[in-house]
Design an enzyme around this catalytic site. Structure first.
Site, PDB file in Angstrom:
ATOM      1  N   GLU A  48       0.843  -1.195   0.000  1.00 29.01           N
ATOM      2  CA  GLU A  48       0.000   0.000   0.000  1.00 29.01           C
ATOM      3  C   GLU A  48       0.881   1.248   0.000  1.00 29.01           C
ATOM      4  O   GLU A  48       1.542   1.547   0.990  1.00 29.01           O
ATOM      5  CB  GLU A  48      -0.918   0.021   1.229  1.00 29.01           C
ATOM      6  CG  GLU A  48      -1.776   1.282   1.300  1.00 29.01           C
ATOM      7  CD  GLU A  48      -2.499   1.459   2.618  1.00 29.01           C
ATOM      8  OE1 GLU A  48      -2.879   2.604   2.945  1.00 29.01           O
ATOM      9  OE2 GLU A  48      -2.684   0.451   3.346  1.00 29.01           O
ATOM     10  N   ARG A  52       0.640  10.357   0.218  1.00 28.42           N
ATOM     11  CA  ARG A  52       0.990  11.419   1.172  1.00 28.42           C
ATOM     12  C   ARG A  52       2.257  12.165   0.765  1.00 28.42           C
ATOM     13  O   ARG A  52       2.725  13.030   1.500  1.00 28.42           O
ATOM     14  CB  ARG A  52       1.187  10.829   2.573  1.00 28.42           C
ATOM     15  CG  ARG A  52      -0.041  10.117   3.112  1.00 28.42           C
ATOM     16  CD  ARG A  52       0.219   9.577   4.505  1.00 28.42           C
ATOM     17  NE  ARG A  52      -0.770   8.589   4.896  1.00 28.42           N
ATOM     18  CZ  ARG A  52      -0.725   7.886   6.020  1.00 28.42           C
ATOM     19  NH1 ARG A  52       0.289   8.057   6.864  1.00 28.42           N
ATOM     20  NH2 ARG A  52      -1.658   6.994   6.300  1.00 28.42           N
ATOM     21  N   LYS A 135     -11.441  -1.843   5.919  1.00 31.50           N
ATOM     22  CA  LYS A 135     -10.282  -1.447   6.723  1.00 31.50           C
ATOM     23  C   LYS A 135     -10.798  -0.933   8.074  1.00 31.50           C
ATOM     24  O   LYS A 135     -11.712  -0.108   8.108  1.00 31.50           O
ATOM     25  CB  LYS A 135      -9.514  -0.352   5.984  1.00 31.50           C
ATOM     26  CG  LYS A 135      -8.397   0.312   6.781  1.00 31.50           C
ATOM     27  CD  LYS A 135      -7.744   1.402   5.943  1.00 31.50           C
ATOM     28  CE  LYS A 135      -6.703   2.174   6.722  1.00 31.50           C
ATOM     29  NZ  LYS A 135      -6.013   3.183   5.884  1.00 31.50           N
TER      30      LYS A 135
END
Length: 214
Positions: A48, A52, A135
């Site tokens: 993943e 950011r 999640k």
């Protein structure tokens, strides 16, 4: 176009590749392939890459070239994020929460999504739409393994990937739960080892994580 049911089935397949999904914050795309190869060599193929950093999309594109890796995009917040991640080569998406606009975008782009939920109501709403793999975020702040276990009792239909504060010290607490399919963690790729380009050390951490039991 992917349906929520299809998205969850594909997300489940990816989550079952290994007990831990590395959560990656990468500033430099030039090391992306080396990092991906180190993690895959250690037995963690699902990666993943969080959106950011300015380099995130290029990192996804580079990691997508690594044999054996299944690269996804984390921190999806908007339809633009979804389209950019898919174009870069992401094969799945992860979001901290879920909105109808974001879910619509992922379904339209045929991108399997792990939508975030932190409460029973959020999980139920996603289940109502058809998302059976979600999640659990932020895992530790939302009550940890005890909270996830409690949610699983009345809603056993949902499988979770807890992320947020998961570490070697508590990973087994989550992975031992029947409603946990895998967990997300950043400890397998700490910044100091990435900065040092110590791929052997990262492979060793990944190998240890890959041996954790769900």
């Amino acid at each position: 176009m992917i349906t929520p049911t299809e998205a969850s089935a594909r997300a489940l397949e990816i989550c079952q590749l290994a007990p831990i999904v590395p959560v990656l914050v990468v500033e430099d795309a030039s090391i992306a392939q080396d990092l991906a190869r180190a993690l895959v060599a250690g037995g963690l193929p699902a990666l993943e890459v969080t959106l950011r950093t300015d380099a995130a999309l290029e990192v996804i594109a580079e990691m997508a070239k690594v044999e054996g890796g299944v690269v996804g995009a984390g921190t999806l917040l908007t339809p633009a994020d979804v389209r950019a991640a898919k174009a870069a080569g992401a094969r799945f998406g992860v979001s901290p929460g879920a909105t109808d606009i974001l879910l619509d975008a992922c379904e339209a782009e045929d991108l399997p999504l792990l939508p975030g939920a932190a409460t029973a109501s959020e999980a139920m709403r996603l289940l109502e739409r058809g998302y059976t793999v979600q999640k659990f975020f932020p895992a530790e702040a939302a009550g940890g393994a005890a909270a996830l276990k409690a949610i699983g009792s009345p809603i056993p239909q949902i499988r979770f990937c807890p992320t947020g504060g998961v570490s070697p010290k508590n990973a087994n607490d989550y992975l031992s739960l029947p409603n946990t399919v895998c967990a997300g963690g950043s400890w397998v790729c700490p910044k100091d080892l990435i900065d040092a380009r110590d791929w052997d050390a990262i492979t060793a951490l990944a190998s240890a994580a890959s041996k954790l039991k769900v």
